[in-house]
Design a protein around this motif. Structure first.
Motif, PDB file in Angstrom:
ATOM      1  N   LYS A   1     -20.505 -22.246  -5.234  1.00  0.00           N
ATOM      2  CA  LYS A   1     -20.036 -22.189  -6.618  1.00  0.00           C
ATOM      3  C   LYS A   1     -21.011 -21.403  -7.491  1.00  0.00           C
ATOM      4  O   LYS A   1     -20.611 -20.611  -8.342  1.00  0.00           O
ATOM      5  CB  LYS A   1     -19.874 -23.604  -7.158  1.00  0.00           C
ATOM      6  N   LYS A   2     -22.286 -21.593  -7.266  1.00  0.00           N
ATOM      7  CA  LYS A   2     -23.309 -20.973  -8.106  1.00  0.00           C
ATOM      8  C   LYS A   2     -23.545 -19.502  -7.770  1.00  0.00           C
ATOM      9  O   LYS A   2     -23.685 -18.672  -8.657  1.00  0.00           O
ATOM     10  CB  LYS A   2     -24.625 -21.745  -7.966  1.00  0.00           C
ATOM     11  N   TYR A   3     -23.567 -19.144  -6.496  1.00  0.00           N
ATOM     12  CA  TYR A   3     -24.017 -17.818  -6.096  1.00  0.00           C
ATOM     13  C   TYR A   3     -22.934 -16.844  -5.643  1.00  0.00           C
ATOM     14  O   TYR A   3     -23.209 -15.664  -5.503  1.00  0.00           O
ATOM     15  CB  TYR A   3     -25.077 -17.936  -4.993  1.00  0.00           C
ATOM     16  N   VAL A   4     -21.732 -17.323  -5.409  1.00  0.00           N
ATOM     17  CA  VAL A   4     -20.672 -16.418  -4.998  1.00  0.00           C
ATOM     18  C   VAL A   4     -19.874 -16.038  -6.243  1.00  0.00           C
ATOM     19  O   VAL A   4     -19.241 -16.872  -6.866  1.00  0.00           O
ATOM     20  CB  VAL A   4     -19.747 -17.053  -3.937  1.00  0.00           C
ATOM     21  N   ASN A   5     -19.947 -14.766  -6.582  1.00  0.00           N
ATOM     22  CA  ASN A   5     -19.278 -14.271  -7.777  1.00  0.00           C
ATOM     23  C   ASN A   5     -18.082 -13.429  -7.336  1.00  0.00           C
ATOM     24  O   ASN A   5     -18.221 -12.253  -7.023  1.00  0.00           O
ATOM     25  CB  ASN A   5     -20.264 -13.444  -8.599  1.00  0.00           C
ATOM     26  N   LEU A   6     -16.904 -14.025  -7.332  1.00  0.00           N
ATOM     27  CA  LEU A   6     -15.713 -13.322  -6.872  1.00  0.00           C
ATOM     28  C   LEU A   6     -15.350 -12.168  -7.774  1.00  0.00           C
ATOM     29  O   LEU A   6     -14.886 -11.142  -7.319  1.00  0.00           O
ATOM     30  CB  LEU A   6     -14.543 -14.291  -6.758  1.00  0.00           C
ATOM     31  N   GLU A   7     -15.549 -12.310  -9.076  1.00  0.00           N
ATOM     32  CA  GLU A   7     -15.190 -11.223  -9.999  1.00  0.00           C
ATOM     33  C   GLU A   7     -16.043  -9.995  -9.733  1.00  0.00           C
ATOM     34  O   GLU A   7     -15.551  -8.872  -9.806  1.00  0.00           O
ATOM     35  CB  GLU A   7     -15.306 -11.692 -11.431  1.00  0.00           C
ATOM     36  N   ALA A   8     -17.315 -10.169  -9.422  1.00  0.00           N
ATOM     37  CA  ALA A   8     -18.158  -9.032  -9.105  1.00  0.00           C
ATOM     38  C   ALA A   8     -17.694  -8.369  -7.818  1.00  0.00           C
ATOM     39  O   ALA A   8     -17.720  -7.152  -7.692  1.00  0.00           O
ATOM     40  CB  ALA A   8     -19.613  -9.473  -8.966  1.00  0.00           C
ATOM     41  N   HIS A   9     -17.217  -9.171  -6.876  1.00  0.00           N
ATOM     42  CA  HIS A   9     -16.699  -8.628  -5.622  1.00  0.00           C
ATOM     43  C   HIS A   9     -15.455  -7.785  -5.868  1.00  0.00           C
ATOM     44  O   HIS A   9     -15.292  -6.717  -5.312  1.00  0.00           O
ATOM     45  CB  HIS A   9     -16.396  -9.760  -4.646  1.00  0.00           C
ATOM     46  N   ILE A  10     -14.588  -8.250  -6.740  1.00  0.00           N
ATOM     47  CA  ILE A  10     -13.361  -7.521  -7.048  1.00  0.00           C
ATOM     48  C   ILE A  10     -13.692  -6.196  -7.732  1.00  0.00           C
ATOM     49  O   ILE A  10     -13.058  -5.177  -7.470  1.00  0.00           O
ATOM     50  CB  ILE A  10     -12.430  -8.368  -7.950  1.00  0.00           C
ATOM     51  N   GLU A  11     -14.699  -6.177  -8.586  1.00  0.00           N
ATOM     52  CA  GLU A  11     -15.093  -4.955  -9.284  1.00  0.00           C
ATOM     53  C   GLU A  11     -15.474  -3.855  -8.300  1.00  0.00           C
ATOM     54  O   GLU A  11     -15.306  -2.673  -8.576  1.00  0.00           O
ATOM     55  CB  GLU A  11     -16.272  -5.229 -10.218  1.00  0.00           C
ATOM     56  N   ASN A  12     -16.011  -4.219  -7.142  1.00  0.00           N
ATOM     57  CA  ASN A  12     -16.486  -3.249  -6.152  1.00  0.00           C
ATOM     58  C   ASN A  12     -15.405  -2.781  -5.192  1.00  0.00           C
ATOM     59  O   ASN A  12     -15.681  -1.997  -4.303  1.00  0.00           O
ATOM     60  CB  ASN A  12     -17.660  -3.833  -5.378  1.00  0.00           C
ATOM     61  N   ILE A  13     -14.200  -3.280  -5.338  1.00  0.00           N
ATOM     62  CA  ILE A  13     -13.118  -2.912  -4.413  1.00  0.00           C
ATOM     63  C   ILE A  13     -12.469  -1.619  -4.883  1.00  0.00           C
ATOM     64  O   ILE A  13     -12.250  -1.370  -5.991  1.00  0.00           O
ATOM     65  CB  ILE A  13     -12.069  -4.048  -4.297  1.00  0.00           C
TER      66      ILE A  13
ATOM     67  N   LYS B   1      -7.528  -9.622 -12.667  1.00  0.00           N
ATOM     68  CA  LYS B   1      -8.257  -8.950 -11.583  1.00  0.00           C
ATOM     69  C   LYS B   1      -7.725  -9.384 -10.226  1.00  0.00           C
ATOM     70  O   LYS B   1      -7.604  -8.583  -9.308  1.00  0.00           O
ATOM     71  CB  LYS B   1      -9.745  -9.232 -11.701  1.00  0.00           C
ATOM     72  N   PHE B   2      -7.421 -10.672 -10.087  1.00  0.00           N
ATOM     73  CA  PHE B   2      -6.858 -11.164  -8.836  1.00  0.00           C
ATOM     74  C   PHE B   2      -5.479 -10.552  -8.595  1.00  0.00           C
ATOM     75  O   PHE B   2      -5.148 -10.137  -7.499  1.00  0.00           O
ATOM     76  CB  PHE B   2      -6.756 -12.688  -8.844  1.00  0.00           C
ATOM     77  N   THR B   3      -4.680 -10.488  -9.652  1.00  0.00           N
ATOM     78  CA  THR B   3      -3.338  -9.917  -9.531  1.00  0.00           C
ATOM     79  C   THR B   3      -3.407  -8.456  -9.106  1.00  0.00           C
ATOM     80  O   THR B   3      -2.665  -8.021  -8.223  1.00  0.00           O
ATOM     81  CB  THR B   3      -2.584 -10.042 -10.869  1.00  0.00           C
TER      82      THR B   3
ATOM     83  N   LYS C   1      -2.902  -4.263  -4.750  1.00  0.00           N
ATOM     84  CA  LYS C   1      -3.505  -3.254  -3.874  1.00  0.00           C
ATOM     85  C   LYS C   1      -3.492  -3.718  -2.416  1.00  0.00           C
ATOM     86  O   LYS C   1      -4.075  -3.088  -1.555  1.00  0.00           O
ATOM     87  CB  LYS C   1      -4.943  -2.974  -4.293  1.00  0.00           C
ATOM     88  N   GLU C   2      -2.845  -4.857  -2.174  1.00  0.00           N
ATOM     89  CA  GLU C   2      -2.735  -5.465  -0.846  1.00  0.00           C
ATOM     90  C   GLU C   2      -4.088  -5.871  -0.278  1.00  0.00           C
ATOM     91  O   GLU C   2      -4.337  -5.775   0.923  1.00  0.00           O
ATOM     92  CB  GLU C   2      -1.969  -4.561   0.113  1.00  0.00           C
ATOM     93  N   ILE C   3      -4.963  -6.315  -1.148  1.00  0.00           N
ATOM     94  CA  ILE C   3      -6.254  -6.860  -0.729  1.00  0.00           C
ATOM     95  C   ILE C   3      -6.056  -8.368  -0.607  1.00  0.00           C
ATOM     96  O   ILE C   3      -6.223  -9.117  -1.554  1.00  0.00           O
ATOM     97  CB  ILE C   3      -7.359  -6.503  -1.736  1.00  0.00           C
ATOM     98  N   ASN C   4      -5.649  -8.810   0.561  1.00  0.00           N
ATOM     99  CA  ASN C   4      -5.240 -10.196   0.758  1.00  0.00           C
ATOM    100  C   ASN C   4      -6.394 -11.176   0.856  1.00  0.00           C
ATOM    101  O   ASN C   4      -6.187 -12.383   0.844  1.00  0.00           O
ATOM    102  CB  ASN C   4      -4.361 -10.306   2.003  1.00  0.00           C
TER     103      ASN C   4
END
Length: 56
Positions: A44-56, A3-5, A10-13
């Protein structure tokens, strides 16, 4: 990691994984130290980066 890759392709830096160093000065009191540790644990507990990526 895929997902990060894909986000980088997509140039989402803003989604670059990385490291952060935290330094504690020896004169820092226990209250300030505990506040910083709790803030890091909160992120660490409340920031979900994967959920953020899903919305991009």
């Amino acid at each position: 990691m895929e997902k990060f890759t894909n986000a980088l392709r997509k140039e989402i830096n803003t989604m670059k994984p990385g490291w952060t160093r935290v330094y504690f000065h020896f004169t820092m009191d226990d209250e300030a130290f505990k506040f910083i540790i709790k803030a890091i644990q909160f992120v660490k507990k409340y920031v979900n980066l994967e959920a953020h990526i899903e919305n991009i």
